[in-house]
Write a protein that holds these residues in place. Structure first.
Motif, PDB file in Angstrom:
ATOM      1  N   LEU A  10       0.724  -1.224  -0.025  1.00  9.66           N
ATOM      2  CA  LEU A  10      -0.014   0.012  -0.064  1.00  9.66           C
ATOM      3  C   LEU A  10       0.935   1.294  -0.005  1.00  9.66           C
ATOM      4  O   LEU A  10       0.460   2.413  -0.558  1.00  9.66           O
ATOM      5  CB  LEU A  10      -1.130  -0.048   1.324  1.00  9.66           C
ATOM      6  CG  LEU A  10      -1.919   1.309   1.418  1.00  9.66           C
ATOM      7  CD1 LEU A  10      -2.827   1.336   0.039  1.00  9.66           C
ATOM      8  CD2 LEU A  10      -2.709   1.085   2.554  1.00  9.66           C
ATOM      9  N   HIS A  11       2.164   1.232   0.773  1.00  9.84           N
ATOM     10  CA  HIS A  11       2.860   2.409   0.765  1.00  9.84           C
ATOM     11  C   HIS A  11       3.378   2.621  -0.620  1.00  9.84           C
ATOM     12  O   HIS A  11       3.507   3.630  -1.176  1.00  9.84           O
ATOM     13  CB  HIS A  11       3.969   1.974   1.739  1.00  9.84           C
ATOM     14  CG  HIS A  11       5.302   3.148   1.586  1.00  9.84           C
ATOM     15  ND1 HIS A  11       6.323   3.084   1.124  1.00  9.84           N
ATOM     16  CD2 HIS A  11       5.407   4.359   2.520  1.00  9.84           C
ATOM     17  CE1 HIS A  11       6.984   4.133   1.207  1.00  9.84           C
ATOM     18  NE2 HIS A  11       6.324   5.065   2.061  1.00  9.84           N
ATOM     19  N   GLU A  12       3.677   1.570  -1.387  1.00 11.22           N
ATOM     20  CA  GLU A  12       4.239   1.703  -2.866  1.00 11.22           C
ATOM     21  C   GLU A  12       3.254   2.166  -3.877  1.00 11.22           C
ATOM     22  O   GLU A  12       3.607   3.265  -4.447  1.00 11.22           O
ATOM     23  CB  GLU A  12       4.913   0.370  -3.027  1.00 11.22           C
ATOM     24  CG  GLU A  12       5.250  -0.042  -4.566  1.00 11.22           C
ATOM     25  CD  GLU A  12       5.531  -1.220  -5.041  1.00 11.22           C
ATOM     26  OE1 GLU A  12       4.786  -1.698  -5.924  1.00 11.22           O
ATOM     27  OE2 GLU A  12       6.462  -1.921  -4.410  1.00 11.22           O
ATOM     28  N   VAL A  13       2.134   1.954  -3.512  1.00  9.94           N
ATOM     29  CA  VAL A  13       0.865   2.332  -4.510  1.00  9.94           C
ATOM     30  C   VAL A  13       0.856   3.778  -4.247  1.00  9.94           C
ATOM     31  O   VAL A  13       0.773   4.554  -5.223  1.00  9.94           O
ATOM     32  CB  VAL A  13      -0.365   1.668  -4.006  1.00  9.94           C
ATOM     33  CG1 VAL A  13      -1.573   2.448  -4.898  1.00  9.94           C
ATOM     34  CG2 VAL A  13      -0.306   0.453  -4.602  1.00  9.94           C
ATOM     35  N   LEU A  14       0.635   4.234  -2.813  1.00  9.20           N
ATOM     36  CA  LEU A  14       0.502   5.687  -2.671  1.00  9.20           C
ATOM     37  C   LEU A  14       1.594   6.351  -2.932  1.00  9.20           C
ATOM     38  O   LEU A  14       1.367   7.703  -3.630  1.00  9.20           O
ATOM     39  CB  LEU A  14       0.211   5.927  -0.797  1.00  9.20           C
ATOM     40  CG  LEU A  14      -1.188   5.379  -0.604  1.00  9.20           C
ATOM     41  CD1 LEU A  14      -1.321   5.350   1.033  1.00  9.20           C
ATOM     42  CD2 LEU A  14      -2.316   6.008  -1.002  1.00  9.20           C
ATOM     43  N   ASP A  15       2.733   5.985  -2.675  1.00 12.26           N
ATOM     44  CA  ASP A  15       3.896   6.755  -3.082  1.00 12.26           C
ATOM     45  C   ASP A  15       3.883   7.052  -4.573  1.00 12.26           C
ATOM     46  O   ASP A  15       4.341   8.299  -5.075  1.00 12.26           O
ATOM     47  CB  ASP A  15       5.071   5.914  -2.467  1.00 12.26           C
ATOM     48  CG  ASP A  15       6.408   6.777  -2.858  1.00 12.26           C
ATOM     49  OD1 ASP A  15       6.272   7.809  -1.862  1.00 12.26           O
ATOM     50  OD2 ASP A  15       7.216   6.506  -3.792  1.00 12.26           O
ATOM     51  N   TRP A  16       3.693   5.933  -5.312  1.00 14.09           N
ATOM     52  CA  TRP A  16       3.659   6.311  -6.550  1.00 14.09           C
ATOM     53  C   TRP A  16       2.580   7.256  -7.241  1.00 14.09           C
ATOM     54  O   TRP A  16       2.984   8.341  -7.989  1.00 14.09           O
ATOM     55  CB  TRP A  16       3.129   4.928  -7.535  1.00 14.09           C
ATOM     56  CG  TRP A  16       3.514   5.334  -9.137  1.00 14.09           C
ATOM     57  CD1 TRP A  16       4.580   4.733  -9.795  1.00 14.09           C
ATOM     58  CD2 TRP A  16       2.288   5.554 -10.071  1.00 14.09           C
ATOM     59  NE1 TRP A  16       4.262   5.363 -11.284  1.00 14.09           N
ATOM     60  CE2 TRP A  16       2.775   5.354 -11.174  1.00 14.09           C
ATOM     61  CE3 TRP A  16       0.874   5.962  -9.761  1.00 14.09           C
ATOM     62  CZ2 TRP A  16       2.207   5.854 -12.342  1.00 14.09           C
ATOM     63  CZ3 TRP A  16       0.246   6.106 -10.810  1.00 14.09           C
ATOM     64  CH2 TRP A  16       0.926   6.337 -12.079  1.00 14.09           C
ATOM     65  N   HIS A  17       1.396   7.235  -6.606  1.00 13.56           N
ATOM     66  CA  HIS A  17       0.439   8.351  -7.073  1.00 13.56           C
ATOM     67  C   HIS A  17       0.823   9.826  -6.739  1.00 13.56           C
ATOM     68  O   HIS A  17       0.734  10.821  -7.207  1.00 13.56           O
ATOM     69  CB  HIS A  17      -0.934   7.902  -6.343  1.00 13.56           C
ATOM     70  CG  HIS A  17      -1.794   7.036  -7.115  1.00 13.56           C
ATOM     71  ND1 HIS A  17      -2.194   6.922  -8.309  1.00 13.56           N
ATOM     72  CD2 HIS A  17      -1.894   5.682  -6.512  1.00 13.56           C
ATOM     73  CE1 HIS A  17      -2.722   5.684  -8.578  1.00 13.56           C
ATOM     74  NE2 HIS A  17      -2.331   4.936  -7.653  1.00 13.56           N
ATOM     75  N   LEU A  18       1.411   9.953  -5.282  1.00 11.34           N
ATOM     76  CA  LEU A  18       1.756  11.116  -5.061  1.00 11.34           C
ATOM     77  C   LEU A  18       3.064  11.659  -5.784  1.00 11.34           C
ATOM     78  O   LEU A  18       3.100  12.645  -5.790  1.00 11.34           O
ATOM     79  CB  LEU A  18       2.068  11.220  -3.179  1.00 11.34           C
ATOM     80  CG  LEU A  18       1.041  10.623  -2.381  1.00 11.34           C
ATOM     81  CD1 LEU A  18       1.368  10.566  -0.902  1.00 11.34           C
ATOM     82  CD2 LEU A  18       0.027  11.997  -2.451  1.00 11.34           C
ATOM     83  N   THR A  19       4.105  10.560  -5.884  1.00  9.96           N
ATOM     84  CA  THR A  19       5.180  11.215  -6.436  1.00  9.96           C
ATOM     85  C   THR A  19       4.811  11.746  -8.070  1.00  9.96           C
ATOM     86  O   THR A  19       5.497  12.486  -8.594  1.00  9.96           O
ATOM     87  CB  THR A  19       5.996  10.172  -6.721  1.00  9.96           C
ATOM     88  OG1 THR A  19       6.475   9.634  -5.536  1.00  9.96           O
ATOM     89  CG2 THR A  19       7.473  10.506  -7.443  1.00  9.96           C
ATOM     90  N   GLU A  20       3.936  10.927  -8.778  1.00  7.34           N
ATOM     91  CA  GLU A  20       3.428  11.334 -10.109  1.00  7.34           C
ATOM     92  C   GLU A  20       2.325  12.293 -10.268  1.00  7.34           C
ATOM     93  O   GLU A  20       1.934  12.694 -11.275  1.00  7.34           O
ATOM     94  CB  GLU A  20       2.771  10.179 -10.972  1.00  7.34           C
ATOM     95  CG  GLU A  20       4.109   8.800 -10.869  1.00  7.34           C
ATOM     96  CD  GLU A  20       4.980   9.464 -11.800  1.00  7.34           C
ATOM     97  OE1 GLU A  20       4.808  10.080 -12.844  1.00  7.34           O
ATOM     98  OE2 GLU A  20       6.310   9.150 -11.546  1.00  7.34           O
ATOM     99  N   ARG A  21       1.864  12.844  -9.023  1.00  4.13           N
ATOM    100  CA  ARG A  21       0.691  13.800  -9.027  1.00  4.13           C
ATOM    101  C   ARG A  21      -0.337  13.572  -9.541  1.00  4.13           C
ATOM    102  O   ARG A  21      -1.003  14.066 -10.418  1.00  4.13           O
ATOM    103  CB  ARG A  21       1.237  14.979  -9.372  1.00  4.13           C
ATOM    104  CG  ARG A  21       2.523  15.666  -8.683  1.00  4.13           C
ATOM    105  CD  ARG A  21       2.318  16.088  -7.378  1.00  4.13           C
ATOM    106  NE  ARG A  21       1.306  17.281  -7.345  1.00  4.13           N
ATOM    107  CZ  ARG A  21       0.805  17.901  -6.093  1.00  4.13           C
ATOM    108  NH1 ARG A  21       1.185  17.281  -4.978  1.00  4.13           N
ATOM    109  NH2 ARG A  21       0.097  18.615  -6.038  1.00  4.13           N
ATOM    110  N   ASN A  22      -0.939  12.012  -9.506  1.00  3.33           N
ATOM    111  CA  ASN A  22      -1.861  11.367 -10.082  1.00  3.33           C
ATOM    112  C   ASN A  22      -3.112  11.459  -9.425  1.00  3.33           C
ATOM    113  O   ASN A  22      -3.787  10.803  -8.947  1.00  3.33           O
ATOM    114  CB  ASN A  22      -1.636   9.903 -10.083  1.00  3.33           C
ATOM    115  CG  ASN A  22      -2.474   9.516 -11.110  1.00  3.33           C
ATOM    116  OD1 ASN A  22      -2.887   9.693 -12.119  1.00  3.33           O
ATOM    117  ND2 ASN A  22      -3.022   7.849 -10.739  1.00  3.33           N
TER     118      ASN A  22
END
Length: 368
Positions: free
Chosen positions: A285-297
């Motif tokens: 879940l950390h990996e998923v959230l981190d991707w969305h936040l990093t990509e400003r998705n």
């Protein structure tokens, strides 16, 4: 597995049925009460092995069953002592001294186990905080909540790495690892009653030997399960092979060791299955959230929201499974602590009665 019943009536059966003149172990084993004691312990260990093969060793439920076996043996031991006709005769003083010494060490083990459970509960609280920020209403979650959830999940990842670690003079020390070493040493020093010693106290010394071995092994499994990435392999107890339960304990040791080795080879941080599963979901879940936040998705697509919901629910379920088992496990540890105190008091009563009849008997004041 319940620890009520089973061996509770053995004390009454044993009373008056052993003859102190029976000098051979073979004749002692012919006694029906001792056979019942050994048979029941064998059955419990076999049932524990079968349960582990079905639901997995080192799961919370399996550890609860393991502690139930420990509680049963100590309940029976406490009932056997008053009927054992044990006194501080020559040769039994050493056994009582050793028992009281090991009893005190096991009380310390219970305290460490409680601290280990508390560490997991603190980790569980962090997981619940992260879940609070990303619940089923993910469409309504603000970006700020996602940031807070990701940061809390990062704290979870860090917490499980540092779980149970104390720093003494700048050097990290693990209470659970130290506790495991203590139990290992206790097992190595454990002596099997032989010859005339085996029949003293109407066979009580044999029951003490079985109870100690069972407690040392199963408590060490709980210690190992609560530790993260234990550095040393699980200790294998070397035990006398003439008891009915000996083969069952040896077989159980081997099965558990195989499971632990398998988990370590897979790179598991935690050996407790529910803690391992929760850690895996936390990282995912950390990996998923981190991707969305990093990509400003943001705003998220429906497919992304659906994926996030699935990850949240998986973590919620695994975290719930972990949390539900912690309280009962702590209750079992507290009950064992109480039983150890009760058994200690019974032995002290034996010592007191013996000293009142024989003022010249050995001094046990330091053990009381």
């Amino acid at each position: 597995m319940k620890y009520q019943g089973g061996l509770f009536g053995i004390g009454a059966v044993l009373h008056g049925h052993f003859s102190l003149n029976r000098r051979s172990h073979v004749m002692l084993c012919q006694n029906s009460a001792l056979q019942q004691f050994e048979t029941r312990l064998m059955e419990w260990l076999e049932a524990l092995k079968l349960s582990g093969e079905v639901q997995g060793f080192l799961s919370v439920n399996w550890l609860l069953q393991a502690m139930s076996v420990v509680l049963a043996t100590h309940t029976n031991l406490g009932r056997l002592i008053p009927d054992s006709e044990l006194s501080l005769c020559q040769g039994t003083d050493k056994w009582i001294e050793d028992y009281l010494d090991d009893n005190a060490k096991l009380l310390d083990v219970c305290n460490v186990l409680r601290d280990g459970i508390a560490d997991v509960e603190n980790y569980q609280t962090l997981v619940q905080l992260a879940l609070h920020n990303v619940d089923n209403r993910t469409e309504s979650c603000s970006e700020g909540k996602y940031y807070r959830a990701r940061n809390t999940l990062a704290d979870c990842k860090e917490a499980i790495k540092k779980k149970d670690t104390e720093y003494k003079q700048g050097v990290p020390k693990s209470k659970l690892e130290n506790c495991s070493s203590l139990l290992r040493t206790m097992g190595e020093k454990l002596i099997n009653p032989r010859g005339p010693e085996a029949i003293k106290g109407n066979g009580l010394l044999n029951a003490i030997y079985g109870a100690k071995l069972t407690t040392i092994f199963l408590c060490n499994l709980v210690v190992t399960a609560l530790a993260c990435k234990p550095r040393r392999p699980l200790a294998s107890l070397h035990l006398a092979n003439h008891y009915k339960w000996s083969g069952s304990l040896v077989s159980l040791q081997q099965k558990v060791k195989e499971e632990i080795d398998k988990s370590k080879n897979m790179g598991s941080i935690a050996l407790l299955r529910e803690l391992h599963d929760t850690d895996v979901s936390v990282r995912r879940l950390h990996e998923v959230l981190d991707w969305h936040l990093t990509e400003r998705n943001f705003p998220m697509r429906r497919s992304d929201v659906a994926e996030l919901k699935i990850e949240v629910e998986v973590l919620r379920k695994r975290s719930s499974d972990l949390g539900l088992g912690l309280a009962p496990l702590e209750i079992h540890v507290n009950e064992l602590f109480r039983m150890l105190i009760a058994t200690r008091l019974v032995f002290i009563d034996v010592i007191s009665r013996s000293k009142s009849h024989d003022p010249s008997s050995l001094r046990y004041d330091s053990l009381l």
